[in-house]
Design a protein around this motif. Structure first.
Motif, mmCIF file in Angstrom:
data_model
loop_
_atom_site.group_PDB
_atom_site.id
_atom_site.type_symbol
_atom_site.label_atom_id
_atom_site.label_comp_id
_atom_site.label_asym_id
_atom_site.label_seq_id
_atom_site.Cartn_x
_atom_site.Cartn_y
_atom_site.Cartn_z
ATOM 1 N N HIS A 84 0.863 -1.181 0.000
ATOM 2 C CA HIS A 84 0.000 0.000 0.000
ATOM 3 C C HIS A 84 0.896 1.226 0.000
ATOM 4 O O HIS A 84 1.973 1.230 0.597
ATOM 5 N N TRP A 85 0.443 2.297 -0.665
ATOM 6 C CA TRP A 85 1.275 3.499 -0.761
ATOM 7 C C TRP A 85 1.550 4.121 0.603
ATOM 8 O O TRP A 85 2.556 4.818 0.779
ATOM 9 N N VAL A 137 -7.842 12.335 0.279
ATOM 10 C CA VAL A 137 -6.914 11.402 -0.366
ATOM 11 C C VAL A 137 -7.131 11.380 -1.875
ATOM 12 O O VAL A 137 -6.167 11.321 -2.648
ATOM 13 N N GLU A 138 -8.377 11.471 -2.304
ATOM 14 C CA GLU A 138 -8.653 11.509 -3.747
ATOM 15 C C GLU A 138 -8.012 12.733 -4.392
ATOM 16 O O GLU A 138 -7.398 12.635 -5.455
ATOM 17 N N GLU A 141 -4.197 12.222 -4.428
ATOM 18 C CA GLU A 141 -3.788 11.291 -5.474
ATOM 19 C C GLU A 141 -3.859 11.923 -6.856
ATOM 20 O O GLU A 141 -3.058 11.607 -7.728
ATOM 21 N N ARG A 142 -4.797 12.828 -7.047
ATOM 22 C CA ARG A 142 -4.945 13.468 -8.344
ATOM 23 C C ARG A 142 -3.922 14.585 -8.547
ATOM 24 O O ARG A 142 -3.370 14.740 -9.635
ATOM 25 N N TRP A 144 -0.965 15.282 -6.624
ATOM 26 C CA TRP A 144 0.312 15.188 -5.908
ATOM 27 C C TRP A 144 1.479 15.761 -6.696
ATOM 28 O O TRP A 144 2.376 16.345 -6.088
#
Length: 160
Positions: A84-85, A137-138, A141-142, A144
């Motif tokens: 997992h990241w 988090v979404e 992730e988009r 970063w």
């Protein structure tokens, strides 16, 4: 200059032992003849050098490299290993804590990264009132890469 020579000496000794064991082809060590072991070895050398010379500038880097090596080794050889990241955040958080133990710097980022990593590792089981974490988090992730660019520009322009 002496400290740099000891780092080079430790690296040469460690890599020499690795390749000697590889040439001896000891069956019990066959899982350790991999690139992950070399990364673990480099991390260990940086940590040993930091402790022996009592100059702790390589402590953070050594911990991160050792942690990454252990993580990559675990992914490759153990089916139960968590891929997992958030593991990368956990490794960096642990590195901050280990550096804090000797330099008294970095406790807050270390604790924040560890707590955030643990929350993300167990995010499948979060209660309903933590749904906002999924949204954050979404976005992370988009966006970063943009966050990294802005952080880098800030660090360049920041006055010391």
């Amino acid at each position: 200059m002496k400290k740099q020579q000891t780092l080079t000496a430790y690296l040469l000794i460690g890599i020499g032992v690795f390749f000697l064991l590889q040439q001896l082809n000891i069956p019990i060590l066959s899982n350790f003849y991999s690139w992950q072991t070399i990364i673990i070895l480099i991390g260990l050398v940086l940590l040993i050098h930091s402790y022996v010379t009592k100059s702790y500038q390589n402590l953070f880097t050594g911990t991160v490299i050792l942690g990454l090596g252990i993580h990559f080794y675990g992914i490759a050889y153990y089916s139960f290993w968590i891929d997992h990241w958030a593991m990368y955040l956990l490794i960096v958080g642990i590195a901050f804590i280990i550096r804090y133990l000797h330099t008294k710097e970095g406790i807050i980022p270390g604790l924040l990264l560890i707590v955030f990593a643990i929350i993300m590792l167990f995010s499948i089981q979060l209660p309903v009132w933590f749904n906002w974490i999924y949204i954050v988090v979404e976005y992370l992730e988009r966006f970063w890469p943009v966050i990294l660019i802005v952080l880098g520009l800030y660090l360049l322009k920041r006055k010391k």
